[in-house]
Enzyme design. Sequence first.
Site, short mmCIF file in Angstrom:
data_model
loop_
_atom_site.label_atom_id
_atom_site.label_comp_id
_atom_site.label_asym_id
_atom_site.label_seq_id
_atom_site.Cartn_x
_atom_site.Cartn_y
_atom_site.Cartn_z
N ASP D 72 0.82 -1.21 0.00
CA ASP D 72 0.00 0.00 0.00
C ASP D 72 0.86 1.26 0.00
O ASP D 72 0.47 2.29 -0.56
CB ASP D 72 -0.94 0.01 1.22
CG ASP D 72 -2.14 -0.92 1.04
OD1 ASP D 72 -2.25 -1.54 -0.04
OD2 ASP D 72 -2.94 -1.01 1.96
N ASP D 147 -4.05 9.64 5.32
CA ASP D 147 -4.11 10.43 6.54
C ASP D 147 -3.09 11.56 6.57
O ASP D 147 -2.06 11.52 5.93
CB ASP D 147 -3.91 9.54 7.78
CG ASP D 147 -2.78 8.53 7.63
OD1 ASP D 147 -1.73 8.90 7.07
OD2 ASP D 147 -2.95 7.39 8.07
N ASP D 176 0.90 11.93 22.00
CA ASP D 176 1.94 11.87 20.98
C ASP D 176 1.55 12.57 19.68
O ASP D 176 2.40 12.76 18.81
CB ASP D 176 2.30 10.41 20.67
CG ASP D 176 3.14 9.78 21.77
OD1 ASP D 176 3.42 10.46 22.78
OD2 ASP D 176 3.52 8.61 21.62
N ALA D 190 -4.70 5.01 11.67
CA ALA D 190 -5.77 5.30 12.65
C ALA D 190 -6.26 4.03 13.34
O ALA D 190 -6.63 4.06 14.51
CB ALA D 190 -6.93 6.02 11.96
#
Lengths: 294, 294, 294, 294
Positions: D72, D147, D176, D190
């Site tokens: 990916d 993202d 973080d 996520a």
Amino acid sequence: MAFPVRTCALVGRFADPRIAETVGALLPHLHGRGVTVLVADDAALPLGAAVTRTPEAQFGARADLVIAVGGDGTLLHAARLVARHGVPLLGVNRGRVGFLTDVLPQDMLPSVDAALTGELTVDERPLLSARLVNAKGAVAEALALNDVVMQKHDSGRTLDFETRVDGRFVNFHGGDGIIIASATGSTAYALSCGGPIIEPHLPVLVLAPICAHTLSNRPIVVSSASLIEVALQERSDTQAHVSCDGVVLGEFAPHDRLEVRTAKECVTLLHPPGHDYYKLLRSKLHWGRGALER
Amino acid sequence: MAFPVRTCALVGRFADPRIAETVGALLPHLHGRGVTVLVADDAALPLGAAVTRTPEAQFGARADLVIAVGGDGTLLHAARLVARHGVPLLGVNRGRVGFLTDVLPQDMLPSVDAALTGELTVDERPLLSARLVNAKGAVAEALALNDVVMQKHDSGRTLDFETRVDGRFVNFHGGDGIIIASATGSTAYALSCGGPIIEPHLPVLVLAPICAHTLSNRPIVVSSASLIEVALQERSDTQAHVSCDGVVLGEFAPHDRLEVRTAKECVTLLHPPGHDYYKLLRSKLHWGRGALER
Amino acid sequence: MAFPVRTCALVGRFADPRIAETVGALLPHLHGRGVTVLVADDAALPLGAAVTRTPEAQFGARADLVIAVGGDGTLLHAARLVARHGVPLLGVNRGRVGFLTDVLPQDMLPSVDAALTGELTVDERPLLSARLVNAKGAVAEALALNDVVMQKHDSGRTLDFETRVDGRFVNFHGGDGIIIASATGSTAYALSCGGPIIEPHLPVLVLAPICAHTLSNRPIVVSSASLIEVALQERSDTQAHVSCDGVVLGEFAPHDRLEVRTAKECVTLLHPPGHDYYKLLRSKLHWGRGALER
Amino acid sequence: MAFPVRTCALVGRFADPRIAETVGALLPHLHGRGVTVLVADDAALPLGAAVTRTPEAQFGARADLVIAVGGDGTLLHAARLVARHGVPLLGVNRGRVGFLTDVLPQDMLPSVDAALTGELTVDERPLLSARLVNAKGAVAEALALNDVVMQKHDSGRTLDFETRVDGRFVNFHGGDGIIIASATGSTAYALSCGGPIIEPHLPVLVLAPICAHTLSNRPIVVSSASLIEVALQERSDTQAHVSCDGVVLGEFAPHDRLEVRTAKECVTLLHPPGHDYYKLLRSKLHWGRGALER
């Protein structure tokens, strides 16, 4: 909605002294505004209270407004009573705001006045429709504002079940059950099961497994236009039921089928001015600066 | 343990064809070794099978070895039968290893031979002792290898309860219940509820809340020398029970008290050579290189 | 420990007005008790303050007591200064208790008096020892009270690494890194990564993966007598480092090896009377009755 | 899209032998179909390969199709190259399907033929647009398919930051960092941070905090029409950066502002017939019957 409001139904556990105190302040206020107040036949109110005792089932047809006094559970009960009639709901909590009951006792009277004259913010929340079809074709149906839950009961044995979304097979699950929550219900039971917070007006549902065996069996967000189906695998020791907003709809056996979709009906919540979803989240979830200091 | 083994009890759901096939291979083998085989009175075995039918309750007193054929649930059942007698247990699984049943069918016969002569690795696992005391002083007691669970049942309503460790107040909880798991049981129900994996010989327990309302209500690891106490808050709609390894011990009402401590008794598991806890974890939890490629 | 205390080192970010105010009350009090007060060479204190400026590295050899004023980070810094000398630590927080700094400003003076005369509860916490060995044999070492962390930095790319416990292979991991936390550190970074709460005196450590790819890659509780080893897989874009209690120990490259074990040294925390670990948890984690009303 | 395809760009880490083998089969096939093949200037391909070396930045303008061979990560790289040009992408994985690269090597040639003639399923995925504005007004911008991440780097110190959705204040966070993921990206980083799985065509984003201090700081699902803003609190030791699909966009300092919204551009993925999102999930997340046997 009909304004000005002439008939208002009151819902709550009136036997609770904190609720009784709130209601004690509310009744003369409504009376003074010329509003007829309906309470349930068996409501635990003093004998002389200036109320009209009415079967709860008639609240939907007769009331212009429902005021729920208590926690979110009380408002869910009120929502079930009027869901098919479009009567708006105002939720008064007992000292701390709830996700659904966001008027505090000290703000109650001005909020009620604003509700009587139609000045509050109107917040339409879609309902879920649950349909439980057994092997013989019998059907049980109910609406839910927060969630429809299929869950083990009685025995300590977990369930094997499968889920489908719009006819597509999603997964075989092993665990304690599954929650199908509306966006509104995302902060209720589903949150305790690892589900996300979902802004209440988004057109989505969440499927949250309860204590799944498989740790990667995470909550799934799907379209609110989808049909969700749940079926149990055959196992000798299976004991499961389906509940809507915490009220049991019926037993769920292998060969039964649970269908959940978004209902045509909405619930109309009324909010005081300044209602802010994220402020509510911060308060309910103890977010904030203080929490940062570790 | 008595060696060589002269009497062996077999436990399993023999009506399951996969189990029956395994048992079909096992019986003549044990017979050939001169071992008397006990099975439950009502075991679903062919009429001519060379077995001695005996009430399960006598397995502990009469058997030198128990072989559980099936999943971890079958071994938990066997463990309950013999926990107070120190009879060792060998667990044969049906194609995939379990956390407790780690002999595969293809390795069964050599493992059984090694068990008969006392050559397997002996693995003592402490048990939990649950004691349920009701308001009238009546007591129900049971042992558990994996976990003692206090949990809602029937209704959809959650529970309010409190926990103590060695008399110190820990927390008021709201949620579906709580799991008190041994280190051995950390990979069973507690894992589904967010608990950690605990190496099985560490002297600790884990208290894992089930679907807690408060998201910071995380699992707590405490000493296995501790006494854990659970009590329900009074609420009209509370329905809860206590189960030990998935078997219901009794109803749990407000004013009842659940006490859990480490039992004096152990369960003796037998493992084939090369038994490796982390290999078992990797297999059961689908860990590994392949999983890295995202 | 030497009592009565004659020399006390003060540690804190004195430039912070809230800390300065607390120190402003503390200094004359210590002076009045005849205690010599050491502060760091470069401490941001007013010129006339009655303190002895000393390199922090000498606090361990010269002080009988260290008072850390600030948050847990300040106490961790103080603990590093004196870890090898057994000097006890008193932690004063700025308005809210921390897990390690549990004296509130308003309780400071009596607590300090009790510390000076040896009347506080002594709480020995084991330290972790981290050893970073690179391919050429060079070694970096440090102690940690809370945790040793191996973590990606700079690039957004995740790490592939493996872990061993006492030489046994545990897992190949993909993710942002791993935390090896003491029981004391279980409520610090490890808790944010899904680790359990561990009672601080249990003889265990927790290995908590940071943002693991594989969702079943859960925290593992192991014996505090174990040696934990971490090694990186070779990948071109790997950038990782190791930190101890948040202070970077060094870069971590493929073919390097991180070893973590329990140190021989302890940190000695002093607690005011009535110190209660669970009360601290309830306060820090916002547990409690109010949280139950959903 | 232009059909039939005349020019195809190949993207991948050709130095990897598994990728090279796949490309070795692909090149003559494309050649035989009369397709011009573009590869990057510095592609690690054999000298005689029948390809046109071209700066990657020109792929978007010159190619009718991009084939990404690898994981990916490779497809995300390809998506960045062509995002503003609408060139469709076909992803070929190396043995296991990815969420984005769902053609297996053995199915590659028929899938490529179908892609060349426009017969594959077209799947438009919205992109995120990240805009990083510093205190002096300078701006860095990039697109992301999965993202946009704001995250600490270098130091071990966590960040204090705040988030806004459509100008409304959401929360002060300590931790973080934070992930703003598209529905497509919900199964990437996520998911490792506790986010839900989101069906890829839903009009929503998810904000997932990374290792939040506050355990109730859960992922939030918001409208994809929303503007998300992130700002850092001032702290002396803050070191943070922003990355888009894992590629660093820039440093992020206090007084900087990160804005994320849905981009006007889409990425066009091509899928082989029978593409099934839930089948992909089951495969990637090791769901299934076998997992149930605990």
